[in-house]
Design a protein around this motif. Structure first.
Motif, mmCIF file in Angstrom:
data_model
loop_
_atom_site.group_PDB
_atom_site.id
_atom_site.type_symbol
_atom_site.label_atom_id
_atom_site.label_comp_id
_atom_site.label_asym_id
_atom_site.label_seq_id
_atom_site.Cartn_x
_atom_site.Cartn_y
_atom_site.Cartn_z
ATOM 1 N N LYS A 18 0.573 -1.418 -0.236
ATOM 2 C CA LYS A 18 0.072 0.118 0.240
ATOM 3 C C LYS A 18 0.818 1.240 -0.182
ATOM 4 C CE LYS A 18 -3.654 -2.627 0.444
ATOM 5 N NZ LYS A 18 -4.949 -2.216 -0.955
ATOM 6 N N ALA A 19 0.244 2.326 0.111
ATOM 7 C CA ALA A 19 0.448 3.931 -0.229
ATOM 8 C C ALA A 19 1.482 4.037 1.221
ATOM 9 C CB ALA A 19 -0.084 4.700 -0.340
ATOM 10 N N ALA A 20 1.118 3.378 1.973
ATOM 11 C CA ALA A 20 1.745 3.230 3.599
ATOM 12 C C ALA A 20 3.277 2.591 3.482
ATOM 13 C CB ALA A 20 1.146 2.950 5.133
ATOM 14 N N ALA A 21 3.662 1.734 3.065
ATOM 15 C CA ALA A 21 4.550 1.009 2.701
ATOM 16 C C ALA A 21 5.578 1.549 2.000
ATOM 17 C CB ALA A 21 4.093 -0.080 2.507
ATOM 18 N N LEU A 22 5.288 2.510 1.138
ATOM 19 C CA LEU A 22 5.756 3.291 0.082
ATOM 20 C C LEU A 22 7.323 4.270 0.439
ATOM 21 C CD1 LEU A 22 3.285 3.722 -3.379
ATOM 22 C CD2 LEU A 22 5.548 1.607 -2.749
ATOM 23 N N GLU A 23 6.466 4.832 1.829
ATOM 24 C CA GLU A 23 7.528 6.044 2.587
ATOM 25 C C GLU A 23 7.762 6.503 1.684
ATOM 26 O OE1 GLU A 23 11.339 3.931 3.988
ATOM 27 O OE2 GLU A 23 9.772 2.324 5.340
ATOM 28 N N LEU A 24 6.765 7.618 0.824
ATOM 29 C CA LEU A 24 6.849 8.667 0.201
ATOM 30 C C LEU A 24 7.079 10.038 0.843
ATOM 31 C CD1 LEU A 24 3.793 8.115 -2.380
ATOM 32 C CD2 LEU A 24 6.285 7.565 -2.496
ATOM 33 N N PRO A 25 8.294 10.954 0.208
ATOM 34 C CA PRO A 25 8.020 11.673 1.205
ATOM 35 C C PRO A 25 6.971 12.775 1.425
ATOM 36 C CG PRO A 25 9.245 12.206 -0.941
ATOM 37 C CD PRO A 25 8.181 10.301 -1.005
ATOM 38 N N PRO A 26 7.004 13.882 2.181
ATOM 39 C CA PRO A 26 5.795 14.612 2.680
ATOM 40 C C PRO A 26 5.433 15.293 1.515
ATOM 41 C CG PRO A 26 6.497 14.257 4.790
ATOM 42 C CD PRO A 26 8.019 14.058 3.342
ATOM 43 N N GLY A 27 4.463 15.549 1.138
ATOM 44 C CA GLY A 27 4.079 16.538 -0.493
ATOM 45 C C GLY A 27 3.834 16.073 -1.542
ATOM 46 N N PHE A 28 4.089 14.648 -1.748
ATOM 47 C CA PHE A 28 4.397 13.608 -3.136
ATOM 48 C C PHE A 28 2.953 13.503 -3.021
ATOM 49 C CE2 PHE A 28 4.577 9.870 -5.462
ATOM 50 C CZ PHE A 28 5.401 10.165 -6.232
ATOM 51 N N LEU A 87 -2.034 1.118 -5.535
ATOM 52 C CA LEU A 87 -0.728 1.457 -4.643
ATOM 53 C C LEU A 87 -0.715 3.320 -3.882
ATOM 54 C CD1 LEU A 87 1.446 -0.495 -5.844
ATOM 55 C CD2 LEU A 87 0.205 -1.440 -4.039
ATOM 56 N N TYR A 88 -1.762 3.397 -5.307
ATOM 57 C CA TYR A 88 -1.676 4.911 -4.728
ATOM 58 C C TYR A 88 -2.563 6.119 -5.183
ATOM 59 C CZ TYR A 88 0.161 10.288 -4.098
ATOM 60 O OH TYR A 88 0.494 11.211 -4.033
ATOM 61 N N GLN A 111 12.369 -4.291 -16.987
ATOM 62 C CA GLN A 111 13.508 -3.594 -15.855
ATOM 63 C C GLN A 111 12.631 -2.936 -14.442
ATOM 64 O OE1 GLN A 111 15.150 -1.023 -18.247
ATOM 65 N NE2 GLN A 111 15.110 -1.619 -20.464
ATOM 66 N N SER A 112 14.199 -2.916 -13.496
ATOM 67 C CA SER A 112 13.158 -1.893 -12.383
ATOM 68 C C SER A 112 12.427 -0.667 -12.671
ATOM 69 C CB SER A 112 14.464 -2.390 -11.165
ATOM 70 O OG SER A 112 15.150 -2.004 -11.666
ATOM 71 N N ILE A 113 11.600 -0.581 -11.228
ATOM 72 C CA ILE A 113 11.227 0.709 -11.931
ATOM 73 C C ILE A 113 11.346 1.398 -10.576
ATOM 74 C CG2 ILE A 113 8.911 1.804 -11.452
ATOM 75 C CD1 ILE A 113 7.701 -0.112 -13.348
ATOM 76 N N ALA A 114 11.876 2.474 -10.086
ATOM 77 C CA ALA A 114 12.427 2.973 -8.679
ATOM 78 C C ALA A 114 11.755 3.001 -7.659
ATOM 79 C CB ALA A 114 13.167 4.399 -9.608
ATOM 80 N N VAL A 115 10.590 3.610 -8.004
ATOM 81 C CA VAL A 115 9.446 3.442 -7.514
ATOM 82 C C VAL A 115 8.177 2.715 -7.791
ATOM 83 C CG1 VAL A 115 7.898 4.745 -5.637
ATOM 84 C CG2 VAL A 115 10.151 5.557 -6.080
ATOM 85 N N PRO A 116 7.660 1.661 -7.365
ATOM 86 C CA PRO A 116 6.642 0.319 -7.064
ATOM 87 C C PRO A 116 5.451 1.591 -7.297
ATOM 88 C CG PRO A 116 7.689 -0.216 -5.852
ATOM 89 C CD PRO A 116 8.619 0.747 -5.784
#
Length: 279
Positions: A2-12, A58-59, A33-38
């Motif tokens: 989920k979005a909480a598990a991605l550890e996105l920065p505030p205001g993202f 996820l978001y 290929q891999s993606i930086a933020v899934p």
């Protein structure tokens, strides 16, 4: 995840352009290929209704992104299968090429219809589908329905809310049922009960006509009127107060007296005149 598990920065905020979605996400996904933020979930969205998809993302707040496979409608054709959940996605508008100067992707807009085609009900759910251009989509395996391993889809509702069309349809059906019931109630006309039949054949002009089937009462001639016969003044009141004109009824009988001039009398009155004479 989920979005909480991605550890996105505030205001993202995730607002990629069409080219960014194709080049940095769809191309990398199709080439493993891999993606930086899934941040984009993998969901076979053609198995679900669109209002169930936000909970699988996820978001996203008003727009939700998914990687999904795409199947063929027919084994030997290139037409995609658009059936999904309790409805289907219908393409609208023209395809938009993505990439300059070379086209790397194709963008297609679709609208979700609840119900069975072609009589489904249009909803406010919109999908933008991004697929790679110049890809070999021939049948790779015998009896394989897979058309694309991955396409990228963006789902949103025009009203900006998670609108459940199933509830909307049930409410609309209930309202239409109430309208039909009200129309049926309005169409029912309460007729007053019929008045009782008069006890005798005599009465005023406004009374209902009483038909006696016995042979003793002369039948009413509907083809005659008062204007066809000259009635004596002394019988005028009796004729006007009686719905049956007995003088008219006796004109065609063989018992009519030969002394019929300006004063016409019934057979009974003629008999009483002879009885008054001395023998």
């Amino acid at each position: 995840m989920k979005a909480a598990a991605l550890e996105l920065p505030p205001g993202f905020r995730f607002h990629p352009t069409d080219e960014e979605l194709v080049l940095h996400y769809l191309c990398r996904k199709c080439t493993s290929q891999s993606i930086a933020v899934p941040i984009i979930a993998e969901v076979d969205l053609y198995k679900f209704d669109p209002w169930d998809l936000p909970g699988m993302a996820l978001y996203g707040e008003k727009e939700w992104y998914f990687f999904t496979p795409r199947d063929r409608k027919y084994p030997n054709g290139s037409r995609p299968n658009r059936a999904a959940g309790r409805g289907y996605w219908k393409a609208t508008g023209a395809d938009k090429p993505i990439g300059q100067p070379k086209t790397v992707g194709i963008k297609k807009a679709l609208v979700f219809y609840a119900g069975k085609a072609p009589k489904g009900e249009k909803t406010n759910w919109i999908m933008h589908e991004y697929r790679l251009a110049e890809v070999d989509r021939s049948v790779r395996k015998k009896n394989s329905l897979r058309l694309d391993d991955w396409v990228l889809c963006r789902i949103h509702n025009k009203k900006g809310t998670i609108e459940r069309q199933g509830q909307h349809l049930s409410v609309k059906k209930a309202n239409s049922t109430e309208i039909v019931e009200e129309d049926e109630k309005k169409s029912v006309v309460m007729l007053p009960p019929p008045p009782p039949a008069p006890s005798s054949a005599t009465g005023t002009v406004n009374d209902y006509v009483y038909f006696d089937k016995s042979d003793s009462v002369p039948r009413l001639h509907t083809d005659s009127s008062c204007s066809e016969h000259v009635v004596s003044p002394e019988f005028t009141c009796e004729v006007q107060s009686n719905p049956y004109n007995y003088l008219d009824a006796t004109m065609d009988t063989p018992f009519t007296t030969p002394f019929q001039g300006n004063y016409q009398m019934s057979p009974l009155q003629d008999m009483f005149m002879y009885l008054q004479k001395p023998f």
